[in-house]
Each structure stands twice: as structure tokens, then as C-alpha cells.
Write a protein that holds these residues in place. Sequence first.
Motif, PDB file in Angstrom:
ATOM      1  N   GLN A 150       0.827  -1.205   0.000  1.00 39.70           N
ATOM      2  CA  GLN A 150       0.000   0.000   0.000  1.00 39.70           C
ATOM      3  C   GLN A 150       0.858   1.250   0.000  1.00 39.70           C
ATOM      4  O   GLN A 150       0.563   2.227  -0.695  1.00 39.70           O
ATOM      5  N   GLU A 151       1.925   1.224   0.779  1.00 32.95           N
ATOM      6  CA  GLU A 151       2.837   2.368   0.817  1.00 32.95           C
ATOM      7  C   GLU A 151       3.517   2.564  -0.540  1.00 32.95           C
ATOM      8  O   GLU A 151       3.680   3.695  -0.998  1.00 32.95           O
ATOM      9  N   GLU A 153       2.320   1.731  -3.485  1.00 34.33           N
ATOM     10  CA  GLU A 153       1.359   2.222  -4.471  1.00 34.33           C
ATOM     11  C   GLU A 153       1.023   3.699  -4.272  1.00 34.33           C
ATOM     12  O   GLU A 153       0.507   4.344  -5.180  1.00 34.33           O
ATOM     13  N   ARG A 154       1.303   4.210  -3.071  1.00 35.10           N
ATOM     14  CA  ARG A 154       1.122   5.647  -2.847  1.00 35.10           C
ATOM     15  C   ARG A 154       2.368   6.447  -3.224  1.00 35.10           C
ATOM     16  O   ARG A 154       2.322   7.678  -3.240  1.00 35.10           O
ATOM     17  N   GLN A 159       3.051   5.803  -8.947  1.00 30.37           N
ATOM     18  CA  GLN A 159       2.106   6.671  -9.647  1.00 30.37           C
ATOM     19  C   GLN A 159       2.593   7.001 -11.059  1.00 30.37           C
ATOM     20  O   GLN A 159       1.796   7.085 -11.998  1.00 30.37           O
TER      21      GLN A 159
END
Length: 260
Positions: A150-151, A153-154, A159
Motif C-alpha cells: 500500500q505504501e 502504491e502511494r 504513480q
Amino acid sequence: MGDNSGTTSSANRPAAATTADEDLLLKKFFAEVSEVERDNEVNRILSCFKLNAFEYLNLPFDSSVDEVKRQYRKLSLLVHPDKCKHPQSKEAFGALAKAQQLLLDPQEREYLLNQVTAAKDELRSKRKKKLKKDTASKLKSLVDEGKYEQEFERSEEFQQQLKLKVRELLTDQEWRRRKMQMRISEEEGRLKKDEEETKEQWKRKREHEEQWEGTREKRVSSWRDFMKGGKKVKKGELRPPKLKTEDPNKSYVQRPVKRG
């Protein structure tokens, strides 16, 4: 008590007052914006990937409808032809309007988000294969129970990868759409040509039938004349000799032929 009531009244302010505050902030913002910044925004818009409406509005893919509207309002005022002296400000303004229209259309928005989902799936699959070779990252991913991913993908890295992958998928879909459209156009052209040829054949046939019918009386008259008197011999015209027919009841003697 006084502070709490002030906070409460601020929280319960009507939507009209909130909109007025936003308008005031926007006016203050644009008062501080220089002509150079307006020109830079026009150049950014015109350099965007044409198939990605999120990119035109400079928004992340998970932006809400309300965020789309607010961002469009902000950017459209920034590059409005009446306020921006850039020679292509009108073109940039139109591109923003089209981008907002696409993102507010449920079907178009769903199509774009489907491409984003497909791009994420491809990147996740690729990263999963990479983690299998990297034991330390794999262990960290298992310990963090998904937080590690999750980290990532942020992160800016993911991005940017996502942005490029979405471009790739949208380009591929657009190419397929254009090829299909080209085939449809070719088929429509062929059918139209066949239809025109069929019409031309029917036209020629009808003209032939009309012409044939128009000469009917002449043909009938000629046939009647022929049946009445046969072929008439013109004065001074030589008749060919009549051929004698053999009588089967008479016997004929063949004359001897002289041989040299």
C-alpha cells in the motif's frame, strides 16, 4: 462555552457561505497569479496525453466528481482567453472543458477507470514476480501484511508507472477502435458501391425494356409486311437461280467424269 459555540456555528455554516468563501479564495489566488504562470499552465495542458482526461485536469485517478468540478473551475479561470494572453489559451480552455465533460459522463468515466484498474493489475503482477526474487522485500511484505504494498502504491514511483501504463492501455484501445472503425467504413463503402452498381444495372435494364417496347409497333408492322408478300425484289435487281430439288421417285444417272 463561547469558543465551543463559535466552533459549532462555523461547522454548521450553510453551503452558500462555503461557496462564497471559496470564490473569495479563488479571486485572491488569481490576483497573485502572474502571466508567466498562466502561460505555463496553457503549455502543460497542451502537452497532456490526449486520451487521459485526468491528466488534463492534473488530478489523480481516484478523484471524486466534486473534485473534478472544483479543479476544472480553478484551471479554466487560470487559462480563460479573457484573462490569459497566451495565443493558444482558447485551445487549452476547450481541452479542459472536454476533459471535465468526459469525467462527468458515467460511461466515459467507467471506461477510463477500467483501464486504470487493468494497469494496476499488470503492475502488481509484475511487482509480485519481482518480489519472488527479492527475499528481503518478500519477507517485509509478509510481515507488514500488505502495508508495504500500500505504501509503495502511494509512492511517486508507482504513480508514474501507473500513469505510463494507463497511457499504453488507452493507446492500444484507441488503435483497436480506429482499426475497427476503418473496417466498418470500408464495409460501408463496399455496400454503397454494390448498391450503386445494382441501381445502374436496373436503370440500364429499364431503359432497354422501354426502348424495346417503343419499337414494338414498328417490328410488328415489318413482320406483317413480310408475311403478306415476302421479300420484294427491287426493279433491276438480279434474282439468284433457283435450286432444283431431287425427286426421290426418279432415277438419276451420274455422268462420267473425264480424267486427265
